[in-house]
Design a protein around this motif. Sequence first.
Motif, PDB file in Angstrom:
ATOM      1  N   GLU B 148       0.836  -1.209   0.000  1.00  0.00           N
ATOM      2  CA  GLU B 148       0.000   0.000   0.000  1.00  0.00           C
ATOM      3  C   GLU B 148       0.872   1.262   0.000  1.00  0.00           C
ATOM      4  OE1 GLU B 148      -2.486   0.010   3.424  1.00  0.00           O
ATOM      5  OE2 GLU B 148      -3.702   1.704   2.747  1.00  0.00           O
ATOM      6  N   GLY B 149       0.638   2.128  -0.970  1.00  0.00           N
ATOM      7  CA  GLY B 149       1.368   3.395  -1.019  1.00  0.00           C
ATOM      8  C   GLY B 149       2.755   3.310  -1.625  1.00  0.00           C
ATOM      9  N   ARG B 150       3.168   2.098  -2.040  1.00  0.00           N
ATOM     10  CA  ARG B 150       4.541   1.909  -2.513  1.00  0.00           C
ATOM     11  C   ARG B 150       4.687   1.868  -4.029  1.00  0.00           C
ATOM     12  NH1 ARG B 150       8.805   3.108   0.734  1.00  0.00           N
ATOM     13  NH2 ARG B 150       8.512   2.256   2.812  1.00  0.00           N
ATOM     14  N   ALA B 151       3.581   1.945  -4.772  1.00  0.00           N
ATOM     15  CA  ALA B 151       3.699   1.946  -6.236  1.00  0.00           C
ATOM     16  C   ALA B 151       4.506   3.167  -6.660  1.00  0.00           C
ATOM     17  CB  ALA B 151       2.321   1.981  -6.878  1.00  0.00           C
ATOM     18  N   VAL B 152       5.399   2.985  -7.637  1.00  0.00           N
ATOM     19  CA  VAL B 152       6.194   4.113  -8.131  1.00  0.00           C
ATOM     20  C   VAL B 152       5.693   4.465  -9.533  1.00  0.00           C
ATOM     21  CG1 VAL B 152       8.482   5.073  -8.450  1.00  0.00           C
ATOM     22  CG2 VAL B 152       8.149   3.186  -6.842  1.00  0.00           C
ATOM     23  N   PHE B 153       5.183   5.686  -9.678  1.00  0.00           N
ATOM     24  CA  PHE B 153       4.617   6.135 -10.947  1.00  0.00           C
ATOM     25  C   PHE B 153       5.689   6.816 -11.803  1.00  0.00           C
ATOM     26  CE2 PHE B 153       1.290   5.827  -7.808  1.00  0.00           C
ATOM     27  CZ  PHE B 153       0.300   5.136  -8.492  1.00  0.00           C
ATOM     28  N   ARG B 154       5.266   7.202 -13.011  1.00  0.00           N
ATOM     29  CA  ARG B 154       6.192   7.954 -13.876  1.00  0.00           C
ATOM     30  C   ARG B 154       6.197   9.440 -13.544  1.00  0.00           C
ATOM     31  NH1 ARG B 154       3.694   5.450 -19.446  1.00  0.00           N
ATOM     32  NH2 ARG B 154       4.836   3.478 -19.425  1.00  0.00           N
ATOM     33  N   SER B 155       5.256   9.823 -12.716  1.00  0.00           N
ATOM     34  CA  SER B 155       4.904  11.240 -12.642  1.00  0.00           C
ATOM     35  C   SER B 155       5.575  12.019 -11.526  1.00  0.00           C
ATOM     36  CB  SER B 155       3.385  11.351 -12.476  1.00  0.00           C
ATOM     37  OG  SER B 155       2.964  10.540 -11.390  1.00  0.00           O
ATOM     38  N   GLY B 156       6.499  11.401 -10.773  1.00  0.00           N
ATOM     39  CA  GLY B 156       7.007  12.080  -9.583  1.00  0.00           C
ATOM     40  C   GLY B 156       8.359  12.766  -9.741  1.00  0.00           C
ATOM     41  N   ALA B 157       8.921  12.768 -10.949  1.00  0.00           N
ATOM     42  CA  ALA B 157      10.271  13.335 -11.123  1.00  0.00           C
ATOM     43  C   ALA B 157      10.248  14.865 -11.002  1.00  0.00           C
ATOM     44  CB  ALA B 157      10.837  12.916 -12.479  1.00  0.00           C
ATOM     45  N   LYS B 158      11.262  15.417 -10.333  1.00  0.00           N
ATOM     46  CA  LYS B 158      11.369  16.876 -10.128  1.00  0.00           C
ATOM     47  C   LYS B 158      12.725  17.359 -10.653  1.00  0.00           C
ATOM     48  CE  LYS B 158       7.683  17.801  -7.346  1.00  0.00           C
ATOM     49  NZ  LYS B 158       6.934  16.699  -8.020  1.00  0.00           N
ATOM     50  N   PRO B 159      12.785  18.615 -11.126  1.00  0.00           N
ATOM     51  CA  PRO B 159      14.071  19.150 -11.597  1.00  0.00           C
ATOM     52  C   PRO B 159      15.155  18.962 -10.532  1.00  0.00           C
ATOM     53  CG  PRO B 159      12.298  20.648 -12.189  1.00  0.00           C
ATOM     54  CD  PRO B 159      11.679  19.577 -11.326  1.00  0.00           C
ATOM     55  N   GLY B 160      16.296  18.519 -10.960  1.00  0.00           N
ATOM     56  CA  GLY B 160      17.393  18.240 -10.042  1.00  0.00           C
ATOM     57  C   GLY B 160      17.540  16.757  -9.720  1.00  0.00           C
ATOM     58  N   ASP B 161      16.459  15.984  -9.904  1.00  0.00           N
ATOM     59  CA  ASP B 161      16.543  14.539  -9.670  1.00  0.00           C
ATOM     60  C   ASP B 161      17.548  13.911 -10.648  1.00  0.00           C
ATOM     61  OD1 ASP B 161      14.587  14.822  -7.770  1.00  0.00           O
ATOM     62  OD2 ASP B 161      13.031  13.725  -8.861  1.00  0.00           O
ATOM     63  N   LEU B 162      18.262  12.927 -10.174  1.00  0.00           N
ATOM     64  CA  LEU B 162      19.208  12.210 -11.036  1.00  0.00           C
ATOM     65  C   LEU B 162      18.467  11.109 -11.794  1.00  0.00           C
ATOM     66  CD1 LEU B 162      22.071  11.912  -8.407  1.00  0.00           C
ATOM     67  CD2 LEU B 162      21.852  13.582 -10.275  1.00  0.00           C
ATOM     68  N   ILE B 163      18.869  10.881 -13.037  1.00  0.00           N
ATOM     69  CA  ILE B 163      18.262   9.822 -13.864  1.00  0.00           C
ATOM     70  C   ILE B 163      19.220   8.639 -13.925  1.00  0.00           C
ATOM     71  CG2 ILE B 163      17.310   9.243 -16.137  1.00  0.00           C
ATOM     72  CD1 ILE B 163      16.965  12.286 -16.601  1.00  0.00           C
ATOM     73  N   GLU B 214      13.563   5.238  -0.180  1.00  0.00           N
ATOM     74  CA  GLU B 214      13.071   6.615  -0.118  1.00  0.00           C
ATOM     75  C   GLU B 214      13.809   7.476  -1.142  1.00  0.00           C
ATOM     76  OE1 GLU B 214      13.048  10.278   2.971  1.00  0.00           O
ATOM     77  OE2 GLU B 214      13.466   8.293   3.802  1.00  0.00           O
ATOM     78  N   GLY B 215      13.088   8.366  -1.797  1.00  0.00           N
ATOM     79  CA  GLY B 215      13.722   9.298  -2.721  1.00  0.00           C
ATOM     80  C   GLY B 215      13.652   8.871  -4.180  1.00  0.00           C
ATOM     81  N   VAL B 216      13.150   7.672  -4.461  1.00  0.00           N
ATOM     82  CA  VAL B 216      12.929   7.265  -5.858  1.00  0.00           C
ATOM     83  C   VAL B 216      11.632   7.943  -6.299  1.00  0.00           C
ATOM     84  CG1 VAL B 216      12.440   5.353  -7.427  1.00  0.00           C
ATOM     85  CG2 VAL B 216      14.146   5.085  -5.614  1.00  0.00           C
ATOM     86  N   THR B 217      11.705   8.801  -7.317  1.00  0.00           N
ATOM     87  CA  THR B 217      10.561   9.652  -7.646  1.00  0.00           C
ATOM     88  C   THR B 217       9.797   9.196  -8.895  1.00  0.00           C
ATOM     89  OG1 THR B 217      12.142  11.121  -8.742  1.00  0.00           O
ATOM     90  CG2 THR B 217      11.470  11.702  -6.492  1.00  0.00           C
ATOM     91  N   ALA B 218      10.435   8.430  -9.775  1.00  0.00           N
ATOM     92  CA  ALA B 218       9.743   7.919 -10.969  1.00  0.00           C
ATOM     93  C   ALA B 218      10.419   6.626 -11.399  1.00  0.00           C
ATOM     94  CB  ALA B 218       9.780   8.939 -12.100  1.00  0.00           C
ATOM     95  N   LEU B 219       9.632   5.751 -12.007  1.00  0.00           N
ATOM     96  CA  LEU B 219      10.151   4.439 -12.417  1.00  0.00           C
ATOM     97  C   LEU B 219       9.425   4.006 -13.681  1.00  0.00           C
ATOM     98  CD1 LEU B 219      11.848   1.879 -11.727  1.00  0.00           C
ATOM     99  CD2 LEU B 219       9.977   1.138 -10.245  1.00  0.00           C
ATOM    100  N   ASP B 220      10.172   3.410 -14.574  1.00  0.00           N
ATOM    101  CA  ASP B 220       9.625   2.988 -15.862  1.00  0.00           C
ATOM    102  C   ASP B 220      10.493   1.840 -16.367  1.00  0.00           C
ATOM    103  OD1 ASP B 220       7.896   3.136 -17.973  1.00  0.00           O
ATOM    104  OD2 ASP B 220       8.488   5.137 -18.602  1.00  0.00           O
TER     105      ASP B 220
END
Lengths: 334, 334
Positions: B148-163, B214-220
């Motif tokens: 619950e609450g742990r799915a990682v979407f594509r939509s959470g990336a913010k400027p400055g995040d590392l790819i 913690e801190g993973v903001t987008a996943l694909d």
Amino acid sequence: MVRLAKLGEFGLIDLLNKNMLYDPEKVIAGIGDDAAVLKPPGTKWQLLTTDMMMENIHFRLDWSQYYQVGYKALAVNISDVAAMGGYPSHAVVSVGIPEETRVEDIEELYRGLKEMACRFKVNLVGGDTVKSPGPLVINIALMGEVEEGRAVFRSGAKPGDLIYTTGFLGTSAAGLYILSHNGDYPVELKEKVIRSHLLPEPRVAAARILSELEGVTALDDNSDGLAAELREICRASSAGCLIREKSLPVLPEVEQLACLTGRNTLDWIMDGGEDYELLFTLRPERQEYIENALGKEGILYKAIGIITHSSEGMVLEKEDGAKETILLQGYSHF
Amino acid sequence: MVRLAKLGEFGLIDLLNKNMLYDPEKVIAGIGDDAAVLKPPGTKWQLLTTDMMMENIHFRLDWSQYYQVGYKALAVNISDVAAMGGYPSHAVVSVGIPEETRVEDIEELYRGLKEMACRFKVNLVGGDTVKSPGPLVINIALMGEVEEGRAVFRSGAKPGDLIYTTGFLGTSAAGLYILSHNGDYPVELKEKVIRSHLLPEPRVAAARILSELEGVTALDDNSDGLAAELREICRASSAGCLIREKSLPVLPEVEQLACLTGRNTLDWIMDGGEDYELLFTLRPERQEYIENALGKEGILYKAIGIITHSSEGMVLEKEDGAKETILLQGYSHF
């Protein structure tokens, strides 16, 4: 007229995704990521089924509109969920599309799908759209729900149980016959049977009542013809059956079309399939409760026979009292 | 040699159902009724995805064995579930089979499917087997679970995040090139890239770690090529990106094959697709935790760029320092 090649895959997906609504109680994220994210169903059991519909095998585009293809593809899956006593919840839809298909046709296919989805509260949460080098192919996988312990299997029938069907049998097969044979048949005869074949109605309301009713021992949808579905129940329940021909419910339109075409309604019932009515068995002492459960709700149903011991096999009592073995001639791929 | 026509549909289903094992903690009833019946996942969120693989579009039987087709069809669906941070649970499989197909070939297809299912603990709980008047078609719908609450979407990336990406890129595209072009290339170069294309490995272990970190903001998953997947993340996150060419991880075999064939590794990486590696973004202050999370587990990963503001678009910094816009040339149907 827009061909798919012009719109591209992403344009098509955007187009189909337009105005898609989800139940916020059930769907966290629908179309648009790698997978849909769904809320769990609490203590409910979940159902999962899939059906592939192939052009020129399951449907023909000279008899069916794209709208009807989309409608029926979801309807037959909903019928499978109903046949477990449940109701549908979420679906994913894959479509393999021949290159020269018009975008308008695919929009029509999705219009049929979405209409069925709206009526039965199905969340269309994902899918795949690919090119087909051959036929139009549509595959749906459907999830459903049923209260814990309330799923009705094929395997619970016992000797002495009564066998019932909802609605009428042989209707869809009569429709298919009319669609596939030229002939100048009266519109008032054709209309209902063709509709039954192209736009079948999944019996969710009846199934929900049956899953609540004590004494219902087996449940199935009549998708492959009565002979094949009886065999499924008898095989799973290690039982036999006796079916009375004179009890089989047939629409007068189907009787008349059989007469006009020189066909046999019994063949349509036994081997035709695609009626999507519910076939179920009931403990005999619960007989009096069925009218109150189904009849009161305006759901048609009829007792058509009785479950016997497996050693007795599957038997049809003809109208003249003669008995014969029910043979499986139902549709088989390959 | 047995043709399907001889065995029939029911014989085929019985054959494929043989030795099917389910997790009794999760499956109440699998293949054999109208729908599978599943236990609910408690508080876990559920994932649902589907993919259709079409002969001569997604695979060719002169390059792929049936075993590989089955294996890959499930692998790509598992990759979609991994790309949400989850693990797979249940699948239903539809196969549209040309009439003249040998039963042995379909058994091989199911052998590949079952092997993948065993490795990743997927319960194969249902399916549909139909005749195809055209190509072999295989459709899988796969359910998965994530806390619950742990799915990682594509939509959470913010400027400055590392790819970041796991593994290597362009490998599958190199394999496809070798399969589809005649040429006498050294076996030691071909083997790994062809394997990557035909038998891709879904990155479930890495995905599970990332969904906990913690801190993973987008996943694909990198299924459609790096350019297309970057676009998905940037579009969903309303962001741009800067990718450094010199940071892109490429196998030495792929570099050498590019050289031998006169192709460009960057094209294979950007537009080739089917690497099924994970593409993810991480808040910069969490950089030091990634080595402990992934590296310690022996999972290869590499920082390849940074998320920027959407106004900056998608930019590639070439090896010589020049910057160019990343264009979408990835595979599109139609």
